[in-house]
Design a protein around this motif. Structure first.
Motif, PDB file in Angstrom:
ATOM      1  N   ASP A  49       0.843  -1.203   0.000  1.00 28.42           N
ATOM      2  CA  ASP A  49       0.000   0.000   0.000  1.00 28.42           C
ATOM      3  C   ASP A  49       0.881   1.258   0.000  1.00 28.42           C
ATOM      4  O   ASP A  49       1.745   1.424   0.864  1.00 28.42           O
ATOM      5  N   GLU A  50       0.633   2.156  -0.956  1.00 25.49           N
ATOM      6  CA  GLU A  50       1.488   3.329  -1.102  1.00 25.49           C
ATOM      7  C   GLU A  50       1.398   4.271   0.089  1.00 25.49           C
ATOM      8  O   GLU A  50       2.399   4.888   0.488  1.00 25.49           O
ATOM      9  N   ARG A  51       0.204   4.374   0.674  1.00 23.48           N
ATOM     10  CA  ARG A  51       0.071   5.255   1.837  1.00 23.48           C
ATOM     11  C   ARG A  51       0.949   4.746   2.978  1.00 23.48           C
ATOM     12  O   ARG A  51       1.692   5.521   3.606  1.00 23.48           O
ATOM     13  N   SER A  52       0.913   3.461   3.212  1.00 27.42           N
ATOM     14  CA  SER A  52       1.755   2.865   4.249  1.00 27.42           C
ATOM     15  C   SER A  52       3.231   2.963   3.878  1.00 27.42           C
ATOM     16  O   SER A  52       4.087   3.198   4.737  1.00 27.42           O
ATOM     17  N   ALA A  53       3.548   2.800   2.588  1.00 28.08           N
ATOM     18  CA  ALA A  53       4.936   2.875   2.140  1.00 28.08           C
ATOM     19  C   ALA A  53       5.524   4.244   2.458  1.00 28.08           C
ATOM     20  O   ALA A  53       6.682   4.356   2.897  1.00 28.08           O
ATOM     21  N   GLY A  54       4.725   5.287   2.229  1.00 28.71           N
ATOM     22  CA  GLY A  54       5.199   6.623   2.509  1.00 28.71           C
ATOM     23  C   GLY A  54       5.526   6.838   3.971  1.00 28.71           C
ATOM     24  O   GLY A  54       6.567   7.420   4.307  1.00 28.71           O
ATOM     25  N   PHE A  55       4.643   6.370   4.841  1.00 26.72           N
ATOM     26  CA  PHE A  55       4.874   6.553   6.272  1.00 26.72           C
ATOM     27  C   PHE A  55       5.997   5.652   6.777  1.00 26.72           C
ATOM     28  O   PHE A  55       6.727   6.012   7.708  1.00 26.72           O
ATOM     29  N   TYR A  56       6.135   4.477   6.161  1.00 29.29           N
ATOM     30  CA  TYR A  56       7.247   3.590   6.522  1.00 29.29           C
ATOM     31  C   TYR A  56       8.583   4.282   6.199  1.00 29.29           C
ATOM     32  O   TYR A  56       9.520   4.288   7.009  1.00 29.29           O
ATOM     33  N   ALA A  57       8.644   4.889   5.027  1.00 31.74           N
ATOM     34  CA  ALA A  57       9.848   5.630   4.646  1.00 31.74           C
ATOM     35  C   ALA A  57      10.076   6.816   5.569  1.00 31.74           C
ATOM     36  O   ALA A  57      11.221   7.139   5.925  1.00 31.74           O
ATOM     37  N   LEU A  58       8.998   7.485   5.946  1.00 30.26           N
ATOM     38  CA  LEU A  58       9.096   8.608   6.874  1.00 30.26           C
ATOM     39  C   LEU A  58       9.743   8.168   8.175  1.00 30.26           C
ATOM     40  O   LEU A  58      10.622   8.861   8.716  1.00 30.26           O
ATOM     41  N   GLY A  59       9.353   7.014   8.676  1.00 27.52           N
ATOM     42  CA  GLY A  59       9.937   6.508   9.910  1.00 27.52           C
ATOM     43  C   GLY A  59      11.416   6.206   9.766  1.00 27.52           C
ATOM     44  O   GLY A  59      12.220   6.519  10.653  1.00 27.52           O
ATOM     45  N   LEU A  60      11.795   5.602   8.632  1.00 24.86           N
ATOM     46  CA  LEU A  60      13.210   5.316   8.388  1.00 24.86           C
ATOM     47  C   LEU A  60      14.032   6.610   8.383  1.00 24.86           C
ATOM     48  O   LEU A  60      15.098   6.696   8.999  1.00 24.86           O
ATOM     49  N   SER A  61      13.537   7.600   7.665  1.00 27.27           N
ATOM     50  CA  SER A  61      14.275   8.867   7.543  1.00 27.27           C
ATOM     51  C   SER A  61      14.303   9.637   8.851  1.00 27.27           C
ATOM     52  O   SER A  61      15.297  10.294   9.177  1.00 27.27           O
ATOM     53  N   ARG A  62      13.204   9.586   9.590  1.00 30.33           N
ATOM     54  CA  ARG A  62      13.144  10.329  10.849  1.00 30.33           C
ATOM     55  C   ARG A  62      14.233   9.846  11.803  1.00 30.33           C
ATOM     56  O   ARG A  62      14.870  10.641  12.498  1.00 30.33           O
ATOM     57  N   PHE A  63      14.479   8.537  11.810  1.00 23.87           N
ATOM     58  CA  PHE A  63      15.492   8.004  12.716  1.00 23.87           C
ATOM     59  C   PHE A  63      16.896   8.211  12.178  1.00 23.87           C
ATOM     60  O   PHE A  63      17.812   8.600  12.912  1.00 23.87           O
ATOM     61  N   PRO A  83      -0.278  12.173   2.151  1.00 20.63           N
ATOM     62  CA  PRO A  83      -0.249  12.358   3.612  1.00 20.63           C
ATOM     63  C   PRO A  83       1.156  12.275   4.209  1.00 20.63           C
ATOM     64  O   PRO A  83       1.539  13.111   5.033  1.00 20.63           O
ATOM     65  N   SER A  84       1.953  11.291   3.789  1.00 21.32           N
ATOM     66  CA  SER A  84       3.290  11.142   4.370  1.00 21.32           C
ATOM     67  C   SER A  84       4.224  12.255   3.922  1.00 21.32           C
ATOM     68  O   SER A  84       5.060  12.729   4.704  1.00 21.32           O
ATOM     69  N   VAL A  85       4.090  12.693   2.667  1.00 20.93           N
ATOM     70  CA  VAL A  85       4.930  13.783   2.183  1.00 20.93           C
ATOM     71  C   VAL A  85       4.595  15.071   2.930  1.00 20.93           C
ATOM     72  O   VAL A  85       5.482  15.857   3.290  1.00 20.93           O
ATOM     73  N   THR A  86       3.322  15.290   3.181  1.00 19.01           N
ATOM     74  CA  THR A  86       2.907  16.471   3.931  1.00 19.01           C
ATOM     75  C   THR A  86       3.506  16.459   5.337  1.00 19.01           C
ATOM     76  O   THR A  86       4.031  17.478   5.819  1.00 19.01           O
ATOM     77  N   GLU A  87       3.465  15.324   5.994  1.00 17.52           N
ATOM     78  CA  GLU A  87       4.042  15.202   7.329  1.00 17.52           C
ATOM     79  C   GLU A  87       5.550  15.420   7.290  1.00 17.52           C
ATOM     80  O   GLU A  87       6.109  16.123   8.152  1.00 17.52           O
ATOM     81  N   ALA A  88       6.214  14.849   6.295  1.00 14.90           N
ATOM     82  CA  ALA A  88       7.663  15.015   6.178  1.00 14.90           C
ATOM     83  C   ALA A  88       8.033  16.479   5.995  1.00 14.90           C
ATOM     84  O   ALA A  88       9.001  16.966   6.588  1.00 14.90           O
ATOM     85  N   PHE A  89       7.257  17.182   5.192  1.00 13.75           N
ATOM     86  CA  PHE A  89       7.546  18.598   4.948  1.00 13.75           C
ATOM     87  C   PHE A  89       7.414  19.413   6.226  1.00 13.75           C
ATOM     88  O   PHE A  89       8.283  20.212   6.565  1.00 13.75           O
ATOM     89  N   HIS A  90       6.342  19.213   6.937  1.00 18.46           N
ATOM     90  CA  HIS A  90       6.106  20.008   8.147  1.00 18.46           C
ATOM     91  C   HIS A  90       6.970  19.561   9.325  1.00 18.46           C
ATOM     92  O   HIS A  90       7.146  20.324  10.279  1.00 18.46           O
TER      93      HIS A  90
END
Length: 572
Positions: A49-63, A83-90
């Motif tokens: 799922d792309e939505r989950s993929a985005g947030f999974y990547a967000l978690g990897l990058s955040r750490f 949604p994940s790109v928006t969170e990453a930006f902010h």
């Protein structure tokens, strides 16, 4: 060439230190998926799922603090990353979003799984690019694109954050025997970023014997102290007319256009490092010399006071974000070989003598540019139209100890609105320099483009001189190959575009003092009267386009010949 393109991007991201990629399965994204799957340095994570993929990547990058690659196919798959790109930006989390897309011919014609994707994340990414379908033409830029995307995500001084590459692939999607662009011989990332606290770049510069500066228009004031520092360092400076370096010094060069036309000279003076300061010069020979140096392994360093990515020819290896004064101050008492700057300076002086013996005492476009630059002083301002006027100033303006301020609309190089721009600049200039003079150098087509602005000049309280070089059309086109490849009537109608209406009569119709000048003595007399009396004046210098090309060629040929003779005298 899709797979070769994808492998090149992945190789560059490996060099940059990217460690993770999250892939959502799809067909159009196949080239990137295969390239990532073959990487031995980037771990791949497949998430359906792309939505989950985005947030999974967000978690990897955040750490990790490093940008994670996120790959989707075209259509709604890409939209699900919003949604994940928006969170990453902010949150200021770096990510590199890779959205596969259909080629141009699939858009606007109802093709399946095709939608507008370029604007999907426009308000929540730090950088976005939609390169054309991979081909031989854009192949040299593949690694530069990957390296820039990485640095936009992690090195942007505003913040870290997500970036998007919208990648169009044409079928067949995956080719056999893919062509991969090679990395730099040093196996360093394509671009390296340096700041005022960096040390690596300066350690490398201390090992170089030949360093040259190419200086265009800069937002940094160039002080005499900076110029003296370049002299002590032994750095020759290719000095544009608006660089602040166009004055008499042991390192400033003003007749480079002639001697850089010699392949023999170019090979003899190739530096190990070229420092690019300010905007690019208009000269194709200067820019070609920089490209030649890059191809020969020279380090090309771009100095910029702001986060502005300028590398149109794909030659830059290093960006230094800071002031030029801070850059050279880091080098202490280090200096290059004295013989290098002395050689290049002698070539420049020889070219200057050859150019001016060729030009003689007749009034021509090059002479007009040189006379105006020599006339103006430190308290004066010159505004130049793009196209030929700025080039003539670049090629023929002498080294002037009292160099004036010089401006030109070179951002996108249009010839519209030049008179109005000059008027506004002159108003601001005279506010600070009450006794100063403002001069506009403009061609006849640019002049006609902005005739309406003449109304604002008539009767104004400024000291303005407008000099129109009138060769009845677009003079620059006569320097291009199409002038010889087309029938004369086609060339005149489509490119030169001579216009009706006498400029002298038009100018007088606006109530402006107007004179047509035919010789150097009269031209100098008008400049002298303007210096003494001020006011608003307009002078017209008429020339023939074909003769103008011949005058330029003869001057450059003689300057080149003199420099080559000097090179022979030097025993090289």
């Amino acid at each position: 060439m899709n797979l070769g393109f994808a492998l090149s991007l992945v190789s560059e991201w490996e060099l940059a230190g990217v460690t993770d990629a999250v892939i959502s399965p799809g067909s159009r994204s196949g080239p990137m998926a295969v390239a990532l799957g073959q990487s031995g340095k980037i771990s791949t994570h497949v998430v359906l799922d792309e939505r989950s993929a985005g947030f999974y990547a967000l978690g990897l990058s955040r750490f990790s603090g490093m940008p994670t690659l996120v790959l989707t196919t075209s259509g709604t798959a890409a939209a699900n990353l919003r949604p994940s790109v928006t969170e990453a930006f902010h949150s200021g989390v770096p990510m590199i979003i890779l959205t596969a897309d259909r080629p141009l011919e699939a858009h606007k014609f109802g093709a399946a799984q095709t939608m507008e994707q370029e604007e999907l994340f426009s308000d929540v990414v730090l950088f976005r690019s939609s390169p054309s379908v991979p081909d031989y033409t854009n192949m040299p830029h593949w690694r530069a694109l990957a390296s820039r995307a990485f640095h936009e995500a992690v090195s942007n001084p505003m913040m870290k954050g997500p970036v998007q590459l919208n990648l169009a692939f044409r079928e067949p999607l995956i080719e056999e025997n893919p062509l991969v662009t090679p990395a730099r011989p040093s196996q360093q990332p394509w671009y390296r970023i340096h700041s005022e606290s960096s040390t690596q770049l300066f350690d490398e510069l201390l090992q170089a014997d030949r360093i040259m500066v190419v200086a265009g228009e800069s937002d940094e004031e160039i002080s005499r102290e900076i110029i003296s520092k370049c002299e002590r360092l032994g750095w020759p400076v290719v000095a544009g007319p608006n660089s602040g370096f166009r004055l008499q010094s042991k390192s400033s060069l003003g007749s480079f256009e002639a001697f850089l036309r010699s392949e023999r000279i170019r090979e003899a003076i190739l530096p190990e490092v070229i420092v690019l300061l300010g905007g690019d010069l208009a000269s194709r020979n200067v820019n070609g010399f920089v490209a030649q140096a890059a191809e020969n392994g020279s380090k090309i360093v771009r100095i910029s006071n702001s986060w502005r990515w300028k590398d149109p020819a794909n030659t830059v290896s290093d960006f230094y974000f800071g002031s030029f004064s801070s850059f050279i101050s880091r080098l202490g008492d280090f200096r290059n070989s004295k013989s290098y700057v002395e050689l290049v300076k002698k070539l420049d002086q020889a070219s200057f003598r050859g150019i001016w013996e060729s030009l003689g005492k007749s009034l021509s476009d090059p002479v007009v540019s040189a006379e105006i630059f020599s006339f103006a002083g430190r308290s004066d301002m010159i505004f130049s139209s793009s196209s030929m006027p700025i080039r003539d100033l670049e090629w023929f303006a002498p080294l002037n100890e009292n160099q004036p301020q010089l401006y030109s609309n070179r951002g996108v190089n249009g010839i519209d609105g030049v008179i109005a721009s000059f008027h506004g600049a002159a108003r601001a200039h005279q506010r600070q320099n009450y006794h100063g003079r403002s001069v506009l150098l403009i061609g006849d087509l640019a002049f006609r483009h902005d005739l309406g602005s003449l109304a604002g000049l008539s009767g104004c309280d400024l000291n303005l001189l407008v000099c129109v070089t009138d060769n009845s059309g677009g003079g620059i086109f006569s320097f291009l190959p199409r002038s010889a490849s087309l029938q004369n009537d086609q060339f005149e109608r489509l490119f030169a575009t001579p216009q009706h209406g006498d400029l002298e009569a038009i100018s007088r119709g606006f109530g402006l003092y107007t004179q047509v000048i035919k010789d150097v003595a009269s031209f100098r007399a008008e400049l002298g009267d303007f210096r003494e009396q001020g006011g608003v004046r307009l002078i017209i210098v008429r020339s023939d386009r074909t003769e103008n090309v011949a005058v330029h060629k003869a001057a450059f040929d003689e300057g080149k010949r003199r420099a080559e003779d000097t090179l022979g005298i030097q025993g090289i």
